[in-house]
Write a protein that holds these residues in place. Structure first.
Motif, PDB file in Angstrom:
ATOM      1  N   UNK A 159       0.765  -1.112  -0.112  1.00  0.00           N
ATOM      2  CA  UNK A 159       0.116   0.111  -0.004  1.00  0.00           C
ATOM      3  C   UNK A 159       0.899   1.349   0.173  1.00  0.00           C
ATOM      4  N   UNK A 160       0.336   2.429  -0.274  1.00  0.00           N
ATOM      5  CA  UNK A 160       0.951   3.555  -0.300  1.00  0.00           C
ATOM      6  C   UNK A 160       0.779   4.413   1.027  1.00  0.00           C
ATOM      7  N   UNK A 161       1.809   5.274   1.327  1.00  0.00           N
ATOM      8  CA  UNK A 161       1.890   5.961   2.492  1.00  0.00           C
ATOM      9  C   UNK A 161       2.734   7.110   2.285  1.00  0.00           C
ATOM     10  N   UNK A 162       2.357   8.219   3.041  1.00  0.00           N
ATOM     11  CA  UNK A 162       3.263   9.545   2.789  1.00  0.00           C
ATOM     12  C   UNK A 162       3.716   9.868   4.140  1.00  0.00           C
ATOM     13  N   UNK A 163       4.985   9.760   4.539  1.00  0.00           N
ATOM     14  CA  UNK A 163       5.703  10.211   5.820  1.00  0.00           C
ATOM     15  C   UNK A 163       6.713  11.331   5.409  1.00  0.00           C
ATOM     16  N   UNK A 164       6.788  11.855   6.645  1.00  0.00           N
ATOM     17  CA  UNK A 164       8.131  13.059   6.593  1.00  0.00           C
ATOM     18  C   UNK A 164       9.164  12.311   7.743  1.00  0.00           C
ATOM     19  N   UNK A 165      10.236  12.772   7.225  1.00  0.00           N
ATOM     20  CA  UNK A 165      11.520  12.100   8.164  1.00  0.00           C
ATOM     21  C   UNK A 165      12.757  13.075   7.623  1.00  0.00           C
ATOM     22  N   UNK A 166      13.738  13.099   8.843  1.00  0.00           N
ATOM     23  CA  UNK A 166      14.976  13.789   8.423  1.00  0.00           C
ATOM     24  C   UNK A 166      16.057  12.812   7.660  1.00  0.00           C
ATOM     25  N   UNK A 167      16.841  13.256   7.101  1.00  0.00           N
ATOM     26  CA  UNK A 167      18.155  12.486   6.776  1.00  0.00           C
ATOM     27  C   UNK A 167      19.236  13.419   6.679  1.00  0.00           C
ATOM     28  N   UNK A 168      20.327  12.674   7.145  1.00  0.00           N
ATOM     29  CA  UNK A 168      21.652  13.312   6.986  1.00  0.00           C
ATOM     30  C   UNK A 168      22.045  13.244   5.714  1.00  0.00           C
ATOM     31  N   UNK A 169      23.457  13.905   5.351  1.00  0.00           N
ATOM     32  CA  UNK A 169      23.928  13.991   4.087  1.00  0.00           C
ATOM     33  C   UNK A 169      24.011  12.441   3.394  1.00  0.00           C
ATOM     34  N   UNK A 170      24.586  11.569   4.159  1.00  0.00           N
ATOM     35  CA  UNK A 170      25.045  10.420   3.676  1.00  0.00           C
ATOM     36  C   UNK A 170      23.858   9.445   3.190  1.00  0.00           C
ATOM     37  N   UNK A 171      22.674   9.548   4.189  1.00  0.00           N
ATOM     38  CA  UNK A 171      21.794   8.856   3.828  1.00  0.00           C
ATOM     39  C   UNK A 171      20.767   9.408   2.822  1.00  0.00           C
TER      40      UNK A 171
END
Length: 138
Positions: A90-102
């Motif tokens: 199924x589809x989902x929308x999330x918000x997340x923080x990423x560092x430069x490497x990720x």
């Protein structure tokens, strides 16, 4: 009459504790509390008890204007496929923080390991450092 005198010095152990606390506080201020929490407590080391295992495929990435602890926040549209369940997911929308490497590994079509909240399928924790490769599918 003898006077009651107390030794109010910290002693060697107290002094070392004070130095360690001040050092941890300065690291938190310099690198950000989120990074230090992750380092100390392994926030990204969730297991099946933390949720149902799954694979998340990135369908789209949108940069938000939010920066938390020197990490950019993104909005992701994902196709989530539980390890046990419907094959199409199924589809989902999330918000997340990423560092430069990720952030350098995230692109349309890339797959990552994840866990789904036991009580709410819309809550998905993606492990951005744990990319699924062709060898994992074999």
């Amino acid at each position: 009459m003898a006077e009651d005198t107390k030794d109010e010095s910290l002693g060697c152990g107290g002094f070392l504790l004070l130095i360690a606390g001040a050092s941890l506080l300065s690291v938190c201020c310099w690198f950000g509390l989120g990074w230090v929490t992750n380092l100390l407590f392994g926030v990204d080391s969730a297991s099946e008890k933390d949720g149902r295992p799954c694979t998340a495929t990135v369908l789209s990435v949108k940069e938000t204007k939010v920066v938390l602890n020197h990490e950019q926040q993104f909005e992701f549209r994902l196709r989530v496929k539980p390890d046990e369940g419907p094959a199409d997911g199924y589809e989902v929308t999330i918000r997340d923080t990423l560092n430069v490497i990720e952030g350098g590994h995230v692109a349309h079509g890339t797959e990552f390991r994840c866990v789904i909240d036991h009580d709410d399928d819309s809550r998905v924790k993606v492990f951005w450092a744990d990319e699924v490769t062709d060898q994992d599918h074999a």
